[in-house]
Design a protein around this motif. Structure first.
Motif, short mmCIF file in Angstrom:
data_model
loop_
_atom_site.label_atom_id
_atom_site.label_comp_id
_atom_site.label_asym_id
_atom_site.label_seq_id
_atom_site.Cartn_x
_atom_site.Cartn_y
_atom_site.Cartn_z
N GLU A 271 40.98 34.02 30.57
CA GLU A 271 40.29 34.87 30.91
C GLU A 271 39.85 35.47 32.06
O GLU A 271 39.98 36.25 32.82
CB GLU A 271 39.38 35.32 29.31
N ALA A 272 38.92 34.14 32.47
CA ALA A 272 38.00 34.32 33.41
C ALA A 272 39.10 34.07 35.32
O ALA A 272 38.96 35.23 35.44
CB ALA A 272 37.36 32.79 33.40
N SER A 273 39.74 33.63 34.84
CA SER A 273 40.78 33.32 35.78
C SER A 273 41.76 34.50 35.89
O SER A 273 41.52 35.49 36.71
CB SER A 273 42.11 32.34 35.33
N GLU A 274 41.87 35.49 34.57
CA GLU A 274 42.27 36.65 35.40
C GLU A 274 41.29 37.44 35.98
O GLU A 274 41.93 38.59 36.97
CB GLU A 274 43.21 37.41 34.02
N LEU A 275 39.73 37.37 35.16
CA LEU A 275 39.22 38.47 36.03
C LEU A 275 39.06 38.41 37.53
O LEU A 275 38.80 39.17 37.90
CB LEU A 275 37.62 38.44 34.73
N ASN A 276 39.35 37.19 37.66
CA ASN A 276 38.69 36.60 38.97
C ASN A 276 39.58 37.66 40.10
O ASN A 276 39.27 37.93 41.02
CB ASN A 276 38.86 35.48 39.36
N GLN A 277 40.87 37.64 39.49
CA GLN A 277 42.01 38.11 40.08
C GLN A 277 42.08 39.06 39.87
O GLN A 277 42.65 40.16 41.41
CB GLN A 277 43.55 37.32 39.77
N LEU A 278 41.75 40.18 38.99
CA LEU A 278 41.53 41.46 39.17
C LEU A 278 40.80 42.18 40.55
O LEU A 278 40.19 42.80 40.55
CB LEU A 278 40.84 42.30 37.70
N LEU A 279 39.06 41.02 40.12
CA LEU A 279 37.67 41.14 41.10
C LEU A 279 38.52 41.40 42.55
O LEU A 279 38.38 41.50 43.49
CB LEU A 279 36.61 40.23 40.56
N ASN A 280 39.66 40.54 42.80
CA ASN A 280 39.66 39.67 44.21
C ASN A 280 40.63 41.14 44.39
O ASN A 280 40.78 41.38 45.82
CB ASN A 280 40.56 38.82 44.16
N VAL A 281 41.51 41.49 43.45
CA VAL A 281 42.21 42.74 43.85
C VAL A 281 41.27 43.85 44.01
O VAL A 281 41.55 45.13 45.53
CB VAL A 281 42.96 43.27 42.50
N GLY A 282 40.41 43.86 43.41
CA GLY A 282 39.26 45.41 43.58
C GLY A 282 38.67 44.87 44.88
O GLY A 282 38.44 45.90 45.84
N LYS A 283 38.34 43.61 45.49
CA LYS A 283 37.58 44.03 46.57
C LYS A 283 38.47 43.93 47.77
O LYS A 283 38.40 44.72 48.63
CB LYS A 283 37.29 42.24 46.95
N GLN A 284 39.64 44.36 47.20
CA GLN A 284 40.76 44.48 48.84
C GLN A 284 41.06 45.55 48.44
O GLN A 284 41.15 46.61 49.88
CB GLN A 284 41.86 43.35 47.98
N LEU A 285 41.20 46.39 47.66
CA LEU A 285 41.14 47.98 47.55
C LEU A 285 40.09 47.94 48.39
O LEU A 285 40.05 49.31 48.93
CB LEU A 285 41.10 48.40 46.17
N MET A 299 42.15 49.79 32.15
CA MET A 299 41.64 48.93 33.29
C MET A 299 40.28 47.70 32.66
O MET A 299 39.97 48.43 32.34
CB MET A 299 40.75 49.75 34.79
N HIS A 300 40.41 46.13 33.41
CA HIS A 300 38.91 46.18 32.39
C HIS A 300 37.93 46.35 33.39
O HIS A 300 37.67 47.41 34.10
CB HIS A 300 39.36 45.10 33.63
N PRO A 301 36.72 47.02 32.31
CA PRO A 301 35.90 47.49 32.36
C PRO A 301 34.94 46.74 33.43
O PRO A 301 34.27 47.51 34.22
CB PRO A 301 34.74 47.16 31.09
N SER A 302 34.46 45.00 33.88
CA SER A 302 34.07 44.98 35.22
C SER A 302 34.68 44.99 36.15
O SER A 302 34.13 45.59 37.52
CB SER A 302 34.24 43.45 34.85
#
Length: 573
Positions: A271-285, A299-302
């Motif tokens: 789960e943490a690995s998936e969330l880190n991937q999503l946050l990396n996408v957020g940083k790119q956006l 979309m994940h709340p975080s």
């Protein structure tokens, strides 16, 4: 060991149309459809025996979709009509009533089915040739540089369904909105393969019809955004809003057990690995200066919180139905299907973004640079009336699209049917002997089938009247005239009728009349119906040319198929 039952032999039913059960079912279906036809049609309430929602309607798509029948003949008829409606949206009741009329009139003739089919196909070709000729008196050209005829087309569709419960003011308002929405979907730039845009209907139930409106762009329901609060949106140097549209889930639960097992190292959290991937996408956006991020799924709340803290508006649960118009409007085509790789070419843009409120709902209003996508905010007082109105508005939009492809319309109010019947009666009385030889039939057989063909057309026109008033047709134009119920007996019918069914002809001319015949008796031969000298576009009742021509063909082809049935074989196991 359980006893096995012997297989039952199949049931053979010969000459199904001669069976009382089939005749009664056809007659019942015909009665239901006729009583639903036109602006004065009676409503039907449909529900199943186990309860559930009740559908109140007079529309063919809803009627035939909810009716279940065990008769194979009726299943063929309803399937054929539903297929027509799926392609053209309009003239479903016309097609079904006409088909029932053909079956009823043709099977009573003392003529072999094979001969009836050949003659009826020839009569259909005469009708189609007439409808496609410039001299046709029931055809109207549609000029897209003027809105008068388009208004008549849309108004005719809206007023044909009484379950919408619209008054004149509401009809006028909705006619304007439907036309405006259609114009929004027409591209401004003419291309070789120009494609019409899309009108998305937004439901608002429990409000007045006149509260309905049309907006360019799309509305996405977003309760978290409140009206009146400023909406700070990131913009590019060219004052545009950069957008990203995802069709993949961004909830962080990307692992699907059906896809197989995943090996995870000891101490590593999936789960943490998936969330880190999503946050990396957020940083790119954020790095790519995104102003709006939309996701079809969750979309994940975080991730939503991270984007919000960095000035990016995030919208999830957009839904599958909005993906195609969203992609076309923003330029995000196709939507981003993976969170593992983002390229600069996968983004889109918007002109503006604001918050709109209708009733108690709040929406994000996405406004594009070039408008071919629009939103019709459709209001009605009750859920039943709204459901019917939605179907009617969709039909009206489809009718306009078909008319753009073939800019013609046919006169409504029963006038096309009676005009065609008059034309066929005139034409069939003056055919050369070579025609009967080619069809391998006698002149008497041809006249019998032609009379049944005309009575079937006239039965559709008669179905528009749901009172005991007389129905007339004039001997000059072949149009249909309805005498009000309870009118006194007079020497001149022109004292009782003011306009024909379609509204084109008035009683100012010196016209001769005859009663529209019932199932028995045939009128004398009349002259070929004339084309009206003046065509007034004000408040005409019009029908879609493509839909009605198709309905005429489908009705006859289906009737001929049913007439040609010699056996029905049913498996009883």
């Amino acid at each position: 060991m359980s006893r096995l039952e012997a297989k039952m032999p199949p049931l053979f039913i010969s000459e199904p149309l001669t069976r009382d059960a089939v005749s009664q079912s056809l007659s019942l279906l015909s009665g239901i459809l006729k009583s639903s036809y036109g602006p004065a049609g009676r409503l039907k309430q449909l529900h199943n025996g186990a309860g559930g929602c009740v559908c109140t309607t007079s529309q063919s798509s809803a009627l035939l979709g909810h009716l279940s029948t065990s008769q194979p003949v009726l299943r063929v008829l309803t399937a054929s009509v539903r297929n027509h409606v799926s392609r053209f949206s309009d003239c479903g009741l016309f097609t079904a009533i006409l088909c029932c009329g053909f079956i009823e009139n043709f099977r009573s003739l003392n003529v072999a089915p094979f001969t009836v089919i050949k003659i009826s196909k020839h009569l259909l070709s005469l009708c189609m040739d007439h409808l496609k000729s410039e001299a046709c008196g029931c055809r109207v050209s549609v000029d897209f540089s003027s809105v008068e005829t388009l208004v008549c087309l849309v108004r005719s569709v809206l007023t044909s369904k009484p379950a919408c419960m619209l008054n004149k003011t509401e009809v006028d308002h909705l006619t304007t909105l439907v036309l405006k929405a259609f114009i929004f979907t027409v591209p401004c730039r003419v291309e070789t393969n120009a494609v019409l845009g899309k009108c998305v209907i937004v439901p608002v139930k429990g409000r007045r019809v006149v509260d309905s409106t049309v907006l360019p762009g799309l509305l996405i329901e977003a309760p978290e955004f409140q009206l009146g609060k400023p909406l700070a949106v990131k913009r590019t140097g060219s004052n545009m809003i950069k957008t990203a549209l995802f069709s993949v889930s961004m909830s962080g639960d990307g692992f699907n057990p059906e896809e197989g097992a995943i090996a995870v190292h000891h101490g590593v959290s999936l789960e943490a690995s998936e969330l880190n991937q999503l946050l990396n996408v957020g940083k790119q956006l954020v790095k790519d200066e995104m102003g709006l991020v939309m996701c079809q799924k969750v979309m994940h709340p975080s991730l939503k919180q991270y984007l919000k803290e960095n000035g990016v508006i995030a919208v999830d649960r957009a839904g599958l139905s909005l993906m195609e118009p969203l992609g076309r409007m923003t330029g995000n085509e196709p939507p981003i299907a993976s969170i593992h790789s983002l390229s600069p070419g996968c983004y889109g843009s918007l002109k503006d973004l604001c918050v709109q409120s209708f009733a108690s709902k709040h929406f994000l209003h996405l406004i594009p640079e070039d408008t071919v996508i629009c939103s019709l905010v459709l209001c009605n007082r009750s859920e039943t009336a709204w459901d019917e109105l939605k179907r009617v508005c969709e039909t009206a939009e489809h009718v306009l699209q078909l008319t753009m492809k073939e800019p013609l319309a046919l006169l409504g109010g029963g006038c096309t049917e009676t005009h065609l019947a008059s034309y066929i009666r005139h034409k069939s009385s003056s055919l050369p002997a070579s025609t009967f030889k080619d069809l391998d039939c006698s002149q008497t057989q041809y006249q019998l089938v032609a009379d049944g063909f005309c009575r079937s057309l006239e039965s559709v026109a008669r179905s528009l009247s749901h009172s005991d008033g007389e129905i007339l047709t004039d001997m000059v134009y072949g149009h249909c005239w309805f005498v009000p119920s309870g009118s006194p007996c007079v020497s001149k019918w022109s004292d009782l009728v003011s306009k024909c069914g379609c509204g084109m002809n008035s009683n100012t001319e010196d016209l001769s009349w005859r009663f529209l015949q019932g199932q028995s008796g045939s009128p004398g031969v009349q002259d070929c119906p004339k084309e009206p000298s003046v065509k007034v576009a004000d408040l005409l009742t019009l029908d879609c040319f493509a839909a009605k021509c198709s309905g005429l063909q489908v009705a006859l082809e289906t009737a001929n198929l049913i007439l040609d049935l010699s056996y029905i074989i049913e498996d009883q196991n």
